[in-house]
Design a protein around this motif. Sequence first.
Motif, PDB file in Angstrom:
ATOM      1  N   PRO A  55     -75.614 -27.119 -68.477  1.00  0.00           N
ATOM      2  CA  PRO A  55     -76.360 -25.600 -68.956  1.00  0.00           C
ATOM      3  C   PRO A  55     -76.968 -24.761 -67.895  1.00  0.00           C
ATOM      4  N   ALA A  56     -76.702 -23.403 -68.481  1.00  0.00           N
ATOM      5  CA  ALA A  56     -77.169 -22.109 -67.433  1.00  0.00           C
ATOM      6  C   ALA A  56     -78.723 -22.704 -67.750  1.00  0.00           C
ATOM      7  N   GLU A  57     -79.309 -23.241 -68.100  1.00  0.00           N
ATOM      8  CA  GLU A  57     -81.237 -23.620 -67.804  1.00  0.00           C
ATOM      9  C   GLU A  57     -81.295 -24.397 -66.702  1.00  0.00           C
ATOM     10  N   ASN A  58     -80.036 -25.012 -66.826  1.00  0.00           N
ATOM     11  CA  ASN A  58     -80.435 -26.750 -66.069  1.00  0.00           C
ATOM     12  C   ASN A  58     -79.758 -26.466 -64.380  1.00  0.00           C
ATOM     13  N   ASP A  59     -78.814 -25.274 -64.009  1.00  0.00           N
ATOM     14  CA  ASP A  59     -77.740 -25.482 -63.884  1.00  0.00           C
ATOM     15  C   ASP A  59     -78.330 -24.567 -62.092  1.00  0.00           C
ATOM     16  N   THR A  60     -79.590 -25.363 -60.927  1.00  0.00           N
ATOM     17  CA  THR A  60     -79.840 -24.373 -60.172  1.00  0.00           C
ATOM     18  C   THR A  60     -78.241 -24.133 -59.085  1.00  0.00           C
ATOM     19  N   ALA A  61     -78.196 -25.115 -59.091  1.00  0.00           N
ATOM     20  CA  ALA A  61     -77.307 -25.256 -57.985  1.00  0.00           C
ATOM     21  C   ALA A  61     -75.639 -24.342 -58.757  1.00  0.00           C
ATOM     22  N   ARG A  62     -75.824 -24.692 -59.244  1.00  0.00           N
ATOM     23  CA  ARG A  62     -74.800 -23.649 -59.690  1.00  0.00           C
ATOM     24  C   ARG A  62     -73.658 -24.022 -59.419  1.00  0.00           C
ATOM     25  N   ILE A  63     -73.060 -25.213 -60.360  1.00  0.00           N
ATOM     26  CA  ILE A  63     -72.032 -25.594 -60.519  1.00  0.00           C
ATOM     27  C   ILE A  63     -70.895 -25.539 -61.336  1.00  0.00           C
ATOM     28  N   LYS A  64     -71.424 -25.079 -62.577  1.00  0.00           N
ATOM     29  CA  LYS A  64     -71.163 -25.553 -63.937  1.00  0.00           C
ATOM     30  C   LYS A  64     -70.670 -26.576 -64.691  1.00  0.00           C
ATOM     31  N   ARG A  65     -69.751 -27.962 -63.724  1.00  0.00           N
ATOM     32  CA  ARG A  65     -69.672 -28.087 -64.562  1.00  0.00           C
ATOM     33  C   ARG A  65     -70.162 -30.054 -63.452  1.00  0.00           C
ATOM     34  N   ARG A  66     -70.791 -30.852 -64.094  1.00  0.00           N
ATOM     35  CA  ARG A  66     -70.638 -31.627 -63.070  1.00  0.00           C
ATOM     36  C   ARG A  66     -69.881 -33.576 -63.842  1.00  0.00           C
ATOM     37  N   ALA A  67     -69.694 -34.025 -62.673  1.00  0.00           N
ATOM     38  CA  ALA A  67     -68.510 -35.438 -62.963  1.00  0.00           C
ATOM     39  C   ALA A  67     -69.391 -36.282 -63.548  1.00  0.00           C
ATOM     40  N   ASN A  68     -69.391 -36.991 -64.574  1.00  0.00           N
ATOM     41  CA  ASN A  68     -69.783 -38.116 -65.013  1.00  0.00           C
ATOM     42  C   ASN A  68     -70.197 -39.320 -64.195  1.00  0.00           C
ATOM     43  N   TYR A  69     -69.871 -38.923 -63.087  1.00  0.00           N
ATOM     44  CA  TYR A  69     -70.199 -40.448 -62.109  1.00  0.00           C
ATOM     45  C   TYR A  69     -69.787 -39.773 -60.923  1.00  0.00           C
ATOM     46  N   ALA A  70     -70.483 -40.642 -59.751  1.00  0.00           N
ATOM     47  CA  ALA A  70     -70.491 -40.171 -58.790  1.00  0.00           C
ATOM     48  C   ALA A  70     -70.430 -41.212 -57.437  1.00  0.00           C
ATOM     49  N   THR A  71     -69.200 -41.821 -55.955  1.00  0.00           N
ATOM     50  CA  THR A  71     -69.331 -42.265 -55.804  1.00  0.00           C
ATOM     51  C   THR A  71     -70.400 -42.117 -54.638  1.00  0.00           C
ATOM     52  N   VAL A  72     -70.879 -43.489 -54.506  1.00  0.00           N
ATOM     53  CA  VAL A  72     -72.600 -43.400 -53.082  1.00  0.00           C
ATOM     54  C   VAL A  72     -72.238 -44.654 -51.814  1.00  0.00           C
ATOM     55  N   TYR A  73     -73.141 -44.638 -51.099  1.00  0.00           N
ATOM     56  CA  TYR A  73     -72.252 -44.998 -50.855  1.00  0.00           C
ATOM     57  C   TYR A  73     -73.674 -45.926 -49.073  1.00  0.00           C
ATOM     58  N   PHE A  74     -73.339 -47.399 -49.382  1.00  0.00           N
ATOM     59  CA  PHE A  74     -74.550 -48.132 -48.551  1.00  0.00           C
ATOM     60  C   PHE A  74     -74.166 -48.374 -47.681  1.00  0.00           C
ATOM     61  N   VAL A  75     -74.592 -48.178 -46.409  1.00  0.00           N
ATOM     62  CA  VAL A  75     -74.960 -48.465 -44.483  1.00  0.00           C
ATOM     63  C   VAL A  75     -75.836 -50.002 -44.763  1.00  0.00           C
ATOM     64  N   ARG A  76     -74.050 -50.998 -44.472  1.00  0.00           N
ATOM     65  CA  ARG A  76     -74.973 -51.835 -44.203  1.00  0.00           C
ATOM     66  C   ARG A  76     -75.695 -52.302 -42.917  1.00  0.00           C
ATOM     67  N   GLU A  77     -76.677 -53.116 -42.532  1.00  0.00           N
ATOM     68  CA  GLU A  77     -76.735 -54.078 -41.032  1.00  0.00           C
ATOM     69  C   GLU A  77     -76.922 -55.218 -41.076  1.00  0.00           C
ATOM     70  N   ASN A  78     -76.843 -55.476 -40.651  1.00  0.00           N
ATOM     71  CA  ASN A  78     -77.448 -57.761 -40.900  1.00  0.00           C
ATOM     72  C   ASN A  78     -77.211 -57.597 -41.937  1.00  0.00           C
ATOM     73  N   GLY A  79     -76.513 -56.937 -43.243  1.00  0.00           N
ATOM     74  CA  GLY A  79     -76.969 -58.238 -44.560  1.00  0.00           C
ATOM     75  C   GLY A  79     -77.655 -57.027 -44.947  1.00  0.00           C
ATOM     76  N   ARG A  80     -78.236 -55.804 -44.748  1.00  0.00           N
ATOM     77  CA  ARG A  80     -79.532 -55.172 -44.864  1.00  0.00           C
ATOM     78  C   ARG A  80     -78.777 -53.943 -45.713  1.00  0.00           C
ATOM     79  N   THR A  81     -79.450 -53.223 -46.388  1.00  0.00           N
ATOM     80  CA  THR A  81     -79.043 -51.839 -46.607  1.00  0.00           C
ATOM     81  C   THR A  81     -79.731 -51.302 -45.307  1.00  0.00           C
TER      82      THR A  81
END
Length: 207
Positions: A55-81
Amino acid sequence: VAGLLQAGVDLDAAFSDIEARIVDLETGEFTDAVDINAYNQRKAAKDPALSMAVPAENDTARIKRRANYATVYFVRENGRTRLIILPVHGYGLWSTLYGFVALEPDMNTVYSLKFYEHGETPGLGGEVDNPKWRNLWHGKKLFDDSGNLQIEVVRGQVDPGSDQMPYQVDGLAGATLTSKGVSNLIRYWMGENGFKTFLIKMSKEMS
């Protein structure tokens, strides 16, 4: 953005410490709804079956459409994030800026910000690539103690005596609209319409 790419470092060894996961932005939960090896978030944002109109009132980033899913990445070190990396994008002055934000395990402290694609003016808005400006993000906080989103790029320089100093980054000289665009896109993606639900869930799990 995670600082892994260094001279003399074996790339396969460095990237073996990174784990990718798909997040449902509506629920903030991990999901297997799409194949992580084939999923393209930028293409998904153009597919009505895999995205939503913002919605225009929420589109502060001016992207028009947002994917439902996002790929995020965890960087591990010695088994911990050690870091979690989130994709972000939004419109500046002339272009859409695409990049990543790396957060520390508290899900509130910025480790780094890096844009990998944009068409902003060299020497002005293009200074988003300047290491000196990028370094200003390190250690900044996204939310205050009450959970309110506070991070922003200010016009001019941050007042070191201000209570808001932990949440503010200097604006780019001569590039007010690019600075505002970066501020808006970061606030969008770290906010309720972006990753905030996911960050809250992760912060509880990590604590």
